[in-house]
Design a protein around this motif. Structure first.
Motif, PDB file in Angstrom:
ATOM      1  N   LEU A  57      37.875  46.938  32.100  1.00 32.00           N
ATOM      2  CA  LEU A  57      36.550  47.558  32.048  1.00 32.00           C
ATOM      3  C   LEU A  57      35.801  47.471  33.369  1.00 32.00           C
ATOM      4  O   LEU A  57      34.855  48.217  33.589  1.00 32.00           O
ATOM      5  CB  LEU A  57      35.686  46.894  30.969  1.00 32.00           C
ATOM      6  N   THR A  58      36.161  46.544  34.238  1.00 34.29           N
ATOM      7  CA  THR A  58      35.400  46.299  35.460  1.00 34.29           C
ATOM      8  C   THR A  58      36.238  46.561  36.698  1.00 34.29           C
ATOM      9  O   THR A  58      37.449  46.645  36.645  1.00 34.29           O
ATOM     10  CB  THR A  58      34.901  44.844  35.508  1.00 34.29           C
ATOM     11  N   ARG A  59      35.571  46.622  37.820  1.00 38.98           N
ATOM     12  CA  ARG A  59      36.254  46.878  39.080  1.00 38.98           C
ATOM     13  C   ARG A  59      36.611  45.593  39.800  1.00 38.98           C
ATOM     14  O   ARG A  59      37.419  45.584  40.697  1.00 38.98           O
ATOM     15  CB  ARG A  59      35.381  47.730  39.986  1.00 38.98           C
ATOM     16  N   GLY A  60      35.947  44.490  39.486  1.00 41.04           N
ATOM     17  CA  GLY A  60      36.179  43.233  40.187  1.00 41.04           C
ATOM     18  C   GLY A  60      35.736  43.352  41.628  1.00 41.04           C
ATOM     19  O   GLY A  60      35.226  44.369  42.062  1.00 41.04           O
ATOM     20  N   SER A  61      35.917  42.313  42.385  1.00 36.55           N
ATOM     21  CA  SER A  61      35.541  42.331  43.785  1.00 36.55           C
ATOM     22  C   SER A  61      36.325  41.280  44.531  1.00 36.55           C
ATOM     23  O   SER A  61      35.984  40.108  44.500  1.00 36.55           O
ATOM     24  CB  SER A  61      34.037  42.081  43.923  1.00 36.55           C
ATOM     25  N   ASN A  62      37.410  41.698  45.150  1.00 35.07           N
ATOM     26  CA  ASN A  62      38.250  40.803  45.947  1.00 35.07           C
ATOM     27  C   ASN A  62      38.664  39.550  45.194  1.00 35.07           C
ATOM     28  O   ASN A  62      38.711  38.459  45.744  1.00 35.07           O
ATOM     29  CB  ASN A  62      37.548  40.424  47.247  1.00 35.07           C
ATOM     30  N   GLY A  63      38.984  39.679  43.919  1.00 35.07           N
ATOM     31  CA  GLY A  63      39.489  38.561  43.145  1.00 35.07           C
ATOM     32  C   GLY A  63      38.421  37.560  42.719  1.00 35.07           C
ATOM     33  O   GLY A  63      38.742  36.529  42.169  1.00 35.07           O
ATOM     34  N   THR A  64      37.144  37.835  42.974  1.00 36.76           N
ATOM     35  CA  THR A  64      36.089  36.923  42.549  1.00 36.76           C
ATOM     36  C   THR A  64      35.089  37.682  41.692  1.00 36.76           C
ATOM     37  O   THR A  64      35.144  38.892  41.582  1.00 36.76           O
ATOM     38  CB  THR A  64      35.345  36.316  43.762  1.00 36.76           C
ATOM     39  N   GLY A  65      34.159  36.979  41.123  1.00 37.04           N
ATOM     40  CA  GLY A  65      33.116  37.628  40.340  1.00 37.04           C
ATOM     41  C   GLY A  65      33.526  37.878  38.913  1.00 37.04           C
ATOM     42  O   GLY A  65      34.366  37.210  38.337  1.00 37.04           O
ATOM     43  N   LEU A  66      32.938  38.892  38.331  1.00 38.20           N
ATOM     44  CA  LEU A  66      33.083  39.203  36.921  1.00 38.20           C
ATOM     45  C   LEU A  66      34.242  40.156  36.673  1.00 38.20           C
ATOM     46  O   LEU A  66      34.387  41.157  37.369  1.00 38.20           O
ATOM     47  CB  LEU A  66      31.771  39.849  36.453  1.00 38.20           C
ATOM     48  N   GLU A  67      35.061  39.856  35.664  1.00 34.78           N
ATOM     49  CA  GLU A  67      36.133  40.763  35.257  1.00 34.78           C
ATOM     50  C   GLU A  67      36.096  40.842  33.741  1.00 34.78           C
ATOM     51  O   GLU A  67      35.961  39.831  33.057  1.00 34.78           O
ATOM     52  CB  GLU A  67      37.486  40.256  35.743  1.00 34.78           C
ATOM     53  N   ALA A  68      36.187  42.059  33.194  1.00 37.90           N
ATOM     54  CA  ALA A  68      36.107  42.245  31.752  1.00 37.90           C
ATOM     55  C   ALA A  68      37.224  43.159  31.271  1.00 37.90           C
ATOM     56  O   ALA A  68      37.604  44.104  31.951  1.00 37.90           O
ATOM     57  CB  ALA A  68      34.743  42.817  31.367  1.00 37.90           C
ATOM     58  N   PHE A  69      37.711  42.858  30.077  1.00 33.13           N
ATOM     59  CA  PHE A  69      38.812  43.593  29.469  1.00 33.13           C
ATOM     60  C   PHE A  69      38.496  43.803  27.990  1.00 33.13           C
ATOM     61  O   PHE A  69      37.829  42.985  27.377  1.00 33.13           O
ATOM     62  CB  PHE A  69      40.119  42.784  29.538  1.00 33.13           C
ATOM     63  N   LEU A  70      39.007  44.879  27.423  1.00 34.30           N
ATOM     64  CA  LEU A  70      39.096  45.005  25.977  1.00 34.30           C
ATOM     65  C   LEU A  70      40.511  44.578  25.628  1.00 34.30           C
ATOM     66  O   LEU A  70      41.467  45.036  26.240  1.00 34.30           O
ATOM     67  CB  LEU A  70      38.880  46.450  25.517  1.00 34.30           C
ATOM     68  N   MET A  71      40.633  43.705  24.657  1.00 36.35           N
ATOM     69  CA  MET A  71      41.951  43.197  24.284  1.00 36.35           C
ATOM     70  C   MET A  71      42.182  43.441  22.802  1.00 36.35           C
ATOM     71  O   MET A  71      41.308  43.178  21.974  1.00 36.35           O
ATOM     72  CB  MET A  71      42.051  41.699  24.583  1.00 36.35           C
ATOM     73  N   PHE A  72      43.345  43.966  22.484  1.00 33.75           N
ATOM     74  CA  PHE A  72      43.799  44.120  21.115  1.00 33.75           C
ATOM     75  C   PHE A  72      44.917  43.092  20.969  1.00 33.75           C
ATOM     76  O   PHE A  72      46.056  43.345  21.360  1.00 33.75           O
ATOM     77  CB  PHE A  72      44.312  45.546  20.868  1.00 33.75           C
ATOM     78  N   PRO A  73      44.594  41.887  20.472  1.00 33.60           N
ATOM     79  CA  PRO A  73      45.556  40.785  20.489  1.00 33.60           C
ATOM     80  C   PRO A  73      46.746  41.023  19.569  1.00 33.60           C
ATOM     81  O   PRO A  73      46.687  41.861  18.665  1.00 33.60           O
ATOM     82  CB  PRO A  73      44.743  39.578  20.001  1.00 33.60           C
TER      83      PRO A  73
END
Length: 192
Positions: free
Chosen positions: A108-124
Motif C-alpha cells: 500500500l505504501t511507497r516506503g523511503s529508502n528502507g526506513t519509515g512507514l510500510e503498509a500491506f494488505l495481507m490475506f493470511p
C-alpha cells in the motif's frame, strides 16, 4: 460487506518481486550468499524467491529491502516517488500470491529508502506454517479489515475480529492465520 470475491485472484504475478530482488542484488554486486546472510535467510529459500517459486512474507520482504537498502515499494517495482502525497489506487496495487501457502499480500505504501512507514494488505494462510515464524525490524500494527484471524506469539495466541488491532515489537516472533475465507489484515510496519 462487499460483493468482492473472498480471496484475491491467484493469477497475480509471482516472479516480479523475485526479478526485482535479483536485479538489485546484481546491480549492487552482492552475491546470493551475501544477501541471504544479510537478510538472515536460507540461501536456497532466497534463490527460490528470486526465481518466483516462493512468495516471501511481509517480514521477509522487509528484511530483504533493508539488506539491499531500498524500500519494499522498490522491490515491488514501484519507482521512488518523493511527492508529499502518495496515492495507491485499488486497481493499481502490486500484489503477490503464494499458491502453495494460500497466502496473498498487496503493498500500500511507497516506503523511503528502507526506513519509515510500510503498509500491506495481507490475506493470511488458513493454517500456521510451522517453519515460518516472523521477526523483523521496527514496530508492527495489525488491523483486521475483514473477517477473523489468529495471531500466534511465543507465549500467547490472540483471536482478532473485524475492527480489532494489535501492536507489538517486530522482533517478537509471530505468525498470522485466517479463521474464515474472507479475512484481510492491514499490516503496518514502522521504521528501523
Amino acid at each position: 460487506m462487499s460483493d468482492a470475491p473472498a480471496l484475491p485472484p491467484s493469477s497475480m504475478p509471482t516472479a516480479g518481486l523475485g526479478r526485482a530482488i535479483r536485479a538489485l542484488r546484481v546491480e549492487r554486486g552482492v552475491s546470493l550468499s551475501q544477501l541471504a546472510l544479510a537478510a538472515a535467510l536460507d540461501k536456497g529459500y532466497l534463490s527460490r524467491v528470486e526465481r518466483g517459486l516462493k512468495i516471501p512474507s511481509v517480514a521477509v520482504v522487509l528484511r530483504i529491502s533493508s539488506a539491499l537498502d531500498v524500500s519494499a515499494a522498490q522491490l515491488f517495482g514501484a519507482a521512488e516517488n518523493h511527492d508529499l502525497v502518495f496515492v495507491t489506487r485499488a486497481g493499481d496495487r502490486s500484489g503477490l500470491t503464494a499458491e502453495d501457502a494460500d497466502y496473498h499480500m498487496e503493498l500500500l505504501t511507497r516506503g523511503s529508502n528502507g526506513t519509515g512507514l510500510e503498509a500491506f494488505l495481507m490475506f493470511p494462510p488458513l493454517e500456521f506454517i510451522e517453519d515460518h515464524k516472523v521477526e523483523h525490524r521496527g514496530e508492527e500494527l495489525l488491523y483486521v479489515v475483514r473477517g477473523a484471524v489468529e495471531v500466534r506469539f511465543p507465549e500467547t495466541v490472540l483471536t482478532l475480529a473485524t475492527g480489532d488491532s494489535v501492536q507489538f515489537p517486530g522482533p517478537l516472533s509471530h505468525q498470522v492465520r485466517r479463521l474464515d475465507p474472507e479475512a484481510c489484515v492491514l499490516v503496518v510496519v514502522s521504521g528501523s
